[in-house]
Scaffold this motif. Sequence first.
Motif, PDB file in Angstrom:
ATOM      1  N   SER A   1       1.294  -0.759  -0.089  1.00 42.90           N
ATOM      2  CA  SER A   1       0.146  -0.323   0.265  1.00 42.90           C
ATOM      3  C   SER A   1       1.039   1.612   0.256  1.00 42.90           C
ATOM      4  CB  SER A   1      -1.126  -0.085   1.543  1.00 42.90           C
ATOM      5  OG  SER A   1      -1.256   1.087   0.942  1.00 42.90           O
ATOM      6  N   LEU A   2       0.384   2.254  -1.083  1.00 37.18           N
ATOM      7  CA  LEU A   2       1.433   3.213  -0.921  1.00 37.18           C
ATOM      8  C   LEU A   2       0.534   4.636  -1.335  1.00 37.18           C
ATOM      9  CD1 LEU A   2       4.026   2.804  -3.858  1.00 37.18           C
ATOM     10  CD2 LEU A   2       4.337   2.546  -1.141  1.00 37.18           C
ATOM     11  N   ASP A   3      -0.087   4.325  -0.051  1.00 43.23           N
ATOM     12  CA  ASP A   3      -1.920   5.276   0.679  1.00 43.23           C
ATOM     13  C   ASP A   3      -1.295   7.262  -0.494  1.00 43.23           C
ATOM     14  OD1 ASP A   3      -3.624   3.919  -0.111  1.00 43.23           O
ATOM     15  OD2 ASP A   3      -4.024   3.933   2.144  1.00 43.23           O
ATOM     16  N   GLY A   4      -1.317   8.102  -0.875  1.00 48.27           N
ATOM     17  CA  GLY A   4      -1.265   9.334  -0.318  1.00 48.27           C
ATOM     18  C   GLY A   4       0.438   9.516  -1.414  1.00 48.27           C
ATOM     19  N   TRP A   5       0.671   8.084  -1.718  1.00 48.11           N
ATOM     20  CA  TRP A   5       2.126   8.271  -3.251  1.00 48.11           C
ATOM     21  C   TRP A   5       1.934   8.921  -4.247  1.00 48.11           C
ATOM     22  CZ3 TRP A   5       7.876   6.402  -2.314  1.00 48.11           C
ATOM     23  CH2 TRP A   5       8.035   6.133  -0.792  1.00 48.11           C
ATOM     24  N   GLN A   6       3.430   9.726  -5.154  1.00 52.69           N
ATOM     25  CA  GLN A   6       2.057   9.604  -6.126  1.00 52.69           C
ATOM     26  C   GLN A   6       3.966   8.970  -7.665  1.00 52.69           C
ATOM     27  OE1 GLN A   6       1.646  13.829  -6.774  1.00 52.69           O
ATOM     28  NE2 GLN A   6       2.209  14.039  -5.091  1.00 52.69           N
ATOM     29  N   TRP A   7       3.241   8.940  -8.949  1.00 50.40           N
ATOM     30  CA  TRP A   7       4.215   8.252  -9.373  1.00 50.40           C
ATOM     31  C   TRP A   7       4.597   9.461 -10.613  1.00 50.40           C
ATOM     32  CZ3 TRP A   7       5.908   4.155 -10.722  1.00 50.40           C
ATOM     33  CH2 TRP A   7       7.546   3.597 -12.034  1.00 50.40           C
ATOM     34  N   ASP A   8       5.795   9.300 -10.815  1.00 54.37           N
ATOM     35  CA  ASP A   8       6.844  10.479 -11.182  1.00 54.37           C
ATOM     36  C   ASP A   8       6.535   9.830 -12.952  1.00 54.37           C
ATOM     37  OD1 ASP A   8       8.861  11.885 -12.629  1.00 54.37           O
ATOM     38  OD2 ASP A   8       9.394  12.414 -10.745  1.00 54.37           O
ATOM     39  N   ALA A   9       6.316   9.978 -13.530  1.00 55.77           N
ATOM     40  CA  ALA A   9       6.379   8.788 -14.676  1.00 55.77           C
ATOM     41  C   ALA A   9       7.162  10.063 -15.722  1.00 55.77           C
ATOM     42  CB  ALA A   9       5.329   9.123 -15.923  1.00 55.77           C
ATOM     43  N   VAL A  10       8.087  10.572 -15.691  1.00 55.03           N
ATOM     44  CA  VAL A  10       9.245  10.783 -16.148  1.00 55.03           C
ATOM     45  C   VAL A  10      10.810  10.180 -15.501  1.00 55.03           C
ATOM     46  CG1 VAL A  10      11.074  13.136 -16.560  1.00 55.03           C
ATOM     47  CG2 VAL A  10       8.367  13.202 -16.797  1.00 55.03           C
ATOM     48  N   LYS A  11      10.941  10.111 -14.045  1.00 56.27           N
ATOM     49  CA  LYS A  11      11.814   9.000 -13.800  1.00 56.27           C
ATOM     50  C   LYS A  11      11.314   7.453 -13.624  1.00 56.27           C
ATOM     51  CE  LYS A  11      14.927  12.628 -13.243  1.00 56.27           C
ATOM     52  NZ  LYS A  11      16.389  12.179 -13.198  1.00 56.27           N
ATOM     53  N   ASN A  12      10.039   6.975 -13.890  1.00 54.01           N
ATOM     54  CA  ASN A  12       9.949   5.888 -12.928  1.00 54.01           C
ATOM     55  C   ASN A  12       9.023   5.394 -11.805  1.00 54.01           C
ATOM     56  OD1 ASN A  12       8.996   5.523 -15.898  1.00 54.01           O
ATOM     57  ND2 ASN A  12      10.342   5.085 -16.937  1.00 54.01           N
ATOM     58  N   ILE A  13       9.290   6.734 -10.489  1.00 52.39           N
ATOM     59  CA  ILE A  13      10.057   6.149  -9.369  1.00 52.39           C
ATOM     60  C   ILE A  13       8.837   6.287  -8.608  1.00 52.39           C
ATOM     61  CG2 ILE A  13      10.640   8.010  -9.039  1.00 52.39           C
ATOM     62  CD1 ILE A  13      13.190   6.467  -8.129  1.00 52.39           C
ATOM     63  N   TRP A  14       8.003   6.112  -7.870  1.00 52.27           N
ATOM     64  CA  TRP A  14       7.200   6.035  -6.432  1.00 52.27           C
ATOM     65  C   TRP A  14       8.284   7.384  -5.632  1.00 52.27           C
ATOM     66  CZ3 TRP A  14       2.183   5.647  -7.395  1.00 52.27           C
ATOM     67  CH2 TRP A  14       1.936   4.371  -8.236  1.00 52.27           C
ATOM     68  N   VAL A  15       7.455   8.404  -5.481  1.00 53.43           N
ATOM     69  CA  VAL A  15       7.211   9.479  -4.530  1.00 53.43           C
ATOM     70  C   VAL A  15       6.750   9.472  -3.461  1.00 53.43           C
ATOM     71  CG1 VAL A  15       7.912  11.893  -5.131  1.00 53.43           C
ATOM     72  CG2 VAL A  15       8.018  11.078  -6.512  1.00 53.43           C
ATOM     73  N   GLY A  16       7.234   9.590  -2.633  1.00 50.44           N
ATOM     74  CA  GLY A  16       6.344   9.532  -0.989  1.00 50.44           C
ATOM     75  C   GLY A  16       5.723  11.059  -0.584  1.00 50.44           C
ATOM     76  N   PRO A  17       4.743  10.771   0.122  1.00 48.69           N
ATOM     77  CA  PRO A  17       4.042  12.548   0.762  1.00 48.69           C
ATOM     78  C   PRO A  17       5.086  12.935   1.085  1.00 48.69           C
ATOM     79  CG  PRO A  17       3.459  10.385   2.127  1.00 48.69           C
ATOM     80  CD  PRO A  17       3.861   9.433   0.544  1.00 48.69           C
ATOM     81  N   HIS A  18       6.153  12.462   2.191  1.00 50.18           N
ATOM     82  CA  HIS A  18       6.488  14.280   2.801  1.00 50.18           C
ATOM     83  C   HIS A  18       7.927  13.857   1.481  1.00 50.18           C
ATOM     84  CE1 HIS A  18       4.909  12.568   6.181  1.00 50.18           C
ATOM     85  NE2 HIS A  18       4.838  11.226   6.056  1.00 50.18           N
ATOM     86  N   ASP A  19       8.047  14.008   0.884  1.00 53.84           N
ATOM     87  CA  ASP A  19       9.337  13.954  -0.320  1.00 53.84           C
ATOM     88  C   ASP A  19       9.306  15.609  -0.502  1.00 53.84           C
ATOM     89  OD1 ASP A  19      11.731  12.389  -3.061  1.00 53.84           O
ATOM     90  OD2 ASP A  19      10.542  14.362  -3.202  1.00 53.84           O
ATOM     91  N   HIS A  20      10.333  16.379  -0.472  1.00 56.89           N
ATOM     92  CA  HIS A  20      10.396  17.503  -1.202  1.00 56.89           C
ATOM     93  C   HIS A  20      10.246  18.215  -2.236  1.00 56.89           C
ATOM     94  CE1 HIS A  20      14.907  17.659  -2.390  1.00 56.89           C
ATOM     95  NE2 HIS A  20      14.260  19.147  -2.720  1.00 56.89           N
ATOM     96  N   ALA A  21      10.598  17.514  -3.500  1.00 57.81           N
ATOM     97  CA  ALA A  21      10.674  17.418  -5.025  1.00 57.81           C
ATOM     98  C   ALA A  21       8.874  16.795  -4.967  1.00 57.81           C
ATOM     99  CB  ALA A  21      11.470  16.403  -4.940  1.00 57.81           C
ATOM    100  N   GLN A  22       8.586  17.738  -5.750  1.00 53.30           N
ATOM    101  CA  GLN A  22       7.370  16.948  -6.810  1.00 53.30           C
ATOM    102  C   GLN A  22       7.360  16.131  -7.955  1.00 53.30           C
ATOM    103  OE1 GLN A  22       4.006  18.293  -5.701  1.00 53.30           O
ATOM    104  NE2 GLN A  22       5.732  18.679  -3.825  1.00 53.30           N
ATOM    105  N   PRO A  23       6.850  15.640  -7.972  1.00 50.50           N
ATOM    106  CA  PRO A  23       7.135  14.567  -9.681  1.00 50.50           C
ATOM    107  C   PRO A  23       6.276  15.154 -10.809  1.00 50.50           C
ATOM    108  CG  PRO A  23       4.495  13.734  -8.008  1.00 50.50           C
ATOM    109  CD  PRO A  23       5.660  14.777  -6.786  1.00 50.50           C
ATOM    110  N   THR A  24       6.725  15.070 -11.834  1.00 52.58           N
ATOM    111  CA  THR A  24       7.046  15.763 -12.972  1.00 52.58           C
ATOM    112  C   THR A  24       5.986  14.102 -13.506  1.00 52.58           C
ATOM    113  OG1 THR A  24       8.575  14.210 -13.802  1.00 52.58           O
ATOM    114  CG2 THR A  24       8.449  17.147 -13.071  1.00 52.58           C
ATOM    115  N   GLY A  25       5.204  14.672 -14.862  1.00 52.36           N
ATOM    116  CA  GLY A  25       4.254  14.077 -15.157  1.00 52.36           C
ATOM    117  C   GLY A  25       2.696  12.981 -14.862  1.00 52.36           C
ATOM    118  N   GLU A  26       2.065  12.056 -15.389  1.00 51.32           N
ATOM    119  CA  GLU A  26       1.139  11.420 -14.834  1.00 51.32           C
ATOM    120  C   GLU A  26       1.654   9.417 -14.572  1.00 51.32           C
ATOM    121  OE1 GLU A  26      -0.953  12.941 -13.603  1.00 51.32           O
ATOM    122  OE2 GLU A  26      -1.050  14.341 -14.566  1.00 51.32           O
ATOM    123  N   ARG A  27       0.416   9.551 -14.352  1.00 52.69           N
ATOM    124  CA  ARG A  27       0.225   7.978 -14.054  1.00 52.69           C
ATOM    125  C   ARG A  27       0.008   7.268 -15.120  1.00 52.69           C
ATOM    126  NH1 ARG A  27       3.582   3.996 -12.202  1.00 52.69           N
ATOM    127  NH2 ARG A  27       2.405   1.798 -11.920  1.00 52.69           N
TER     128      ARG A  27
END
Length: 404
Positions: free
Chosen positions: A377-403
């Motif tokens: 379960s990765l509730d609150g996580w976002q997918w960075d479609a450029v880097k192909n990596i999951w970004v956590g809700p506490h990560d300071h950087a904003q993911p780019t692209g859409e899942r």
Amino acid sequence: MSESVDRVNAVVAGHICLDVIPTFGPRQESWQELFAPGRLVNVGPVVTATGGAVSNTGLALHRLGVKTELIGKIGTDMFGSAILDILRHYDEALTRRMITDASETTSYTIVISVPGIDRMFFHYTGANDGFGADDVPVESLAGGRIFHFGYPPAMRRMYLNEGRELVTLMQRVKAAGMTTSLDMAYPEPDSEAGRIDWASILARVLPYVDIILPSLEETLFMLDRPRFEAFIARGAPMEQVDGALLHDLAGRLLDMGAAMAVLKLGDQGLYVRTTSEAASLRLPGLPQVDDTWQSRELLAPCFKADVVGTTGAGDCTIAGFLAGLLKGLPIEDVMTGAVAVGGFNVESADAVSGIPHWDTVQARIGAGWERHEPTLSLDGWQWDAVKNIWVGPHDHAQPTGERT
């Protein structure tokens, strides 16, 4: 010793052993029938290979093209000679810092791997138990960039006396100006190592460790034994893990002093959380670890692979992570390279023969190597479609692209 290690990028020290693996053809018997007392069981040729962190992580780094030195302790017996012969097969230079001690007996593992039956390991720690801080010639390691130490729970002197030898070693290496990296191992719960207060040892050693790279199970066992035992009682721990638990466990490791907490998640991938303290991320020899690495929380899913075996998969993933650091890559690409090296590992039966040069790893990634979808379960996580990596809700950087 005063010999220089110019141009050596990585020094890998710690546990090493000889794996002795009888081969079995297809069989129909149950475990109880196969190993009934007094029975003669016909097997195939024996396979011998080196095992342990020094071999698995060290040789994987060597095969990736990273100039690496190995420091492990063996006896002068037949098994010790076999370990040296195997290392020489890769490169004679890999044996030059290996320690041979006539008073010690070489560590070995008998691996019983029968098709259709879970593997069983009979392990003798041997010379690893006598390994101490003075066995690492810190004064002669100047020029190395990363020092990685593996498996202290399988090295008796390293965990006795509240981990005094381990703390002394990592403190010396850190003072010598190298980035420090530490891998753990899962001890048998009822063994001497399993009864040690590992949370206390980690609290003492992590102020001198930049990167801690245990598995999720090892971390849970060492930091929260009651929760670990509850997970075991309910089934496989990884099936009960979620992003919140990863965040909590990694946070405890960072609070103890590590700059990066890297948790190996098996077929779920690799999780990394980094400190918010900019000063802790100024790692010697790794200038690319800068403010862009601060307060990060990421999960890199595994690549799809034709799995033949998983021996040494975590160790090789560590090798990929360290190699990416030494290449100066961004954190997302370091993590992607790590799980890719793990993917190559599982496509061979042994730990390192399937590991290619780093350029081959990158070429396969670039060719569109497919990923698995994590089931945790990765509730609150976002997918960075450029880097192909999951970004956590506490990560300071904003993911780019859409899942996708």
